[in-house]
Write an enzyme that holds these catalytic residues in place. Structure first.
Site, PDB file in Angstrom:
ATOM      1  N   ASP A 108      -8.296  -2.429   4.026  1.00  0.00           N
ATOM      2  CA  ASP A 108      -7.036  -2.066   3.378  1.00  0.00           C
ATOM      3  C   ASP A 108      -7.085  -2.577   1.944  1.00  0.00           C
ATOM      4  OD1 ASP A 108      -4.188  -1.478   2.867  1.00  0.00           O
ATOM      5  OD2 ASP A 108      -4.046  -1.346   5.039  1.00  0.00           O
ATOM      6  N   HIS A 151      -0.770  10.795   8.099  1.00  0.00           N
ATOM      7  CA  HIS A 151       0.431  11.504   7.616  1.00  0.00           C
ATOM      8  C   HIS A 151       0.793  11.143   6.175  1.00  0.00           C
ATOM      9  CE1 HIS A 151       3.782   8.349   8.665  1.00  0.00           C
ATOM     10  NE2 HIS A 151       2.686   7.750   8.250  1.00  0.00           N
ATOM     11  N   VAL A 180      -8.862   1.161  10.144  1.00  0.00           N
ATOM     12  CA  VAL A 180      -8.878   1.764   8.808  1.00  0.00           C
ATOM     13  C   VAL A 180      -7.446   1.866   8.291  1.00  0.00           C
ATOM     14  CG1 VAL A 180      -9.554   3.793   7.470  1.00  0.00           C
ATOM     15  CG2 VAL A 180     -10.940   3.075   9.436  1.00  0.00           C
ATOM     16  N   GLY A 181      -7.170   1.169   7.168  1.00  0.00           N
ATOM     17  CA  GLY A 181      -5.794   1.118   6.678  1.00  0.00           C
ATOM     18  C   GLY A 181      -4.930   0.279   7.587  1.00  0.00           C
ATOM     19  N   GLY A 182      -5.464  -0.864   8.059  1.00  0.00           N
ATOM     20  CA  GLY A 182      -4.833  -1.654   9.109  1.00  0.00           C
ATOM     21  C   GLY A 182      -3.769  -2.627   8.665  1.00  0.00           C
ATOM     22  N   GLY A 183      -3.353  -2.579   7.389  1.00  0.00           N
ATOM     23  CA  GLY A 183      -2.245  -3.414   6.942  1.00  0.00           C
ATOM     24  C   GLY A 183      -2.521  -4.894   7.067  1.00  0.00           C
ATOM     25  N   PHE A 220     -10.353   3.831   1.709  1.00  0.00           N
ATOM     26  CA  PHE A 220     -10.939   4.616   2.791  1.00  0.00           C
ATOM     27  C   PHE A 220     -11.388   5.993   2.337  1.00  0.00           C
ATOM     28  CE2 PHE A 220      -6.247   4.484   4.241  1.00  0.00           C
ATOM     29  CZ  PHE A 220      -5.843   5.380   3.275  1.00  0.00           C
ATOM     30  N   HIS A 237       7.157  -3.377  11.106  1.00  0.00           N
ATOM     31  CA  HIS A 237       7.097  -2.077  11.779  1.00  0.00           C
ATOM     32  C   HIS A 237       5.960  -2.050  12.803  1.00  0.00           C
ATOM     33  CE1 HIS A 237       7.523   2.127  12.528  1.00  0.00           C
ATOM     34  NE2 HIS A 237       6.390   2.455  11.950  1.00  0.00           N
TER      35      HIS A 237
END
Length: 348
Positions: free
Chosen positions: A196, A242, A172-175, A224, A149
């Site tokens: 992550d 989200h 942040v939360g960069g997979g 995070f 994705h």
């Protein structure tokens, strides 16, 4: 397809189930390899020939496959997207043995969520969303789905902001590191940090090292909701906010604001309710709640959350895939007041 036919398809619920079966059986790949008759396909997939012919006819009537001769099937522009390795990654998303199927189960429990007011996924699977998917070893993994994705929109993010003005970026939360790798590939002095969960960070570390950028990359496994790496020029949150309810989202943004310098920039990338196709965004809004208790937001709602976290809105850029890139700076009069967030403490 007319509105009446669309409603009939939605009411029956059969089309998505048949499509998922075809994807799981890799029907498109078998047809592409020349196994295009019902008997050949049944042999390759270990299925009942009579029922398989019915399923294929059902899908052919809807344009997924073509039937040039009775009992012989061919690919269409729709079924091309079901091939292994297609850039959309659709086959893996639909595979009944993978992460997508566990998410589908939560979608199917919408009535239970309506009655309880709670997300379906943890109730059905016994664990919070990210914790559960990290433990699933069979079928296409969630991190690989996230990776595919991210690859679909990363070039548009590169074009949407002057990244060369930064020296150090924290994603942040960069997979699995699609964005940070692309940034380092494009800007040869840029240094990046990725935070992550351990599985995603391990995958990112391996691929970035293989690409030759390991000396400019710092992996961080963690949450995070806890203090973040401090002092970066830019903090990015791509499709992160989200996933969380307002209290949790505000806590994440506060952590970013605390970690940043007075002149740091904070970039939030989301698909916003007031800038998106209503059919697509309302579907995603329901999924975010059913999986995590999250929600899709308008630009004003996102700006309000960021302001409460000490960020001052600067600008917004819309990318071709329909993602909005919102730029914030630290508000000079703000002082941090950290409150504990409810949740499992896991990155997106």
């Amino acid at each position: 397809m007319t509105a009446d036919l669309e409603f009939a398809e939605a009411a029956s619920g059969l089309a998505p189930i048949a499509l998922r079966a075809a994807a799981t059986l890799r029907m498109a790949d078998h047809i592409a390899a020349g196994h295009d008759t019902v008997l050949s396909l049944a042999e390759r997939t270990g299925t009942d020939p009579d029922l398989l012919s019915r399923v294929l006819r059902f899908l052919a009537c809807r344009g997924v496959f073509a039937e040039p001769r009775p009992g012989t099937y061919a690919l269409t522009h729709l079924s091309l997207t079901l091939l292994e390795g297609h850039p959309s990654g659709l086959c893996d998303w639909l595979d009944a043995s993978g992460a997508g199927a566990r998410m589908d189960a939560a979608v199917g429990d919408l009535l239970g969520a309506l009655r309880s007011g709670e997300p379906s996924y943890p109730r059905l699977h016994g664990r919070p969303f990210y914790e559960d998917l990290a433990l699933q070893s069979s079928g296409p993994a969630f991190d690989s789905l996230r990776h595919t994705h991210a690859e679909s929109y990363v070039s548009d993010l590169l074009a949407a902001y002057p990244w060369d003005q930064a020296r150090r970026i924290v994603d942040v939360g960069g997979g699995t590191g699609v964005l940070v790798e692309a940034l380092m590939r494009t800007h040869n002095t840029l240094r990046t940090v990725l935070l992550d969960l351990p599985g995603a960070v391990a995958a990112a570390t391996a691929r970035i090292a293989a690409a030759g950028f390991g000396d400019r990359f710092t992996p961080v496994s963690g949450s995070f909701f806890e203090p973040l790496p401090a002092g970066a020029d830019v903090y990015t949150l791509v499709n992160v906010v989200h996933n969380w309810n307002d209290e949790q989202a505000a806590a994440i943004l506060r952590r970013c604001s605390e970690a940043g310098r007075r002149d740091s920039t904070f970039i939030i990338v989301e698909r916003l309710v007031d800038h998106a196709d209503p059919r697509a965004i309302t579907a995603m809004d329901l999924r975010m709640f059913l999986f995590l208790g999250g929600k899709e937001r308008t630009a004003a709602q996102l700006r309000e959350l960021a302001s409460a976290a000490g960020m001052a809105y600067q600008s917004m850029v819309e990318t071709p895939p329909g993602l909005q890139l919102l730029v914030f700076r630290k508000r000079r009069s703000w002082s941090p007041r950290v409150r504990a967030a409810k949740g499992d403490g896991s990155p997106s």
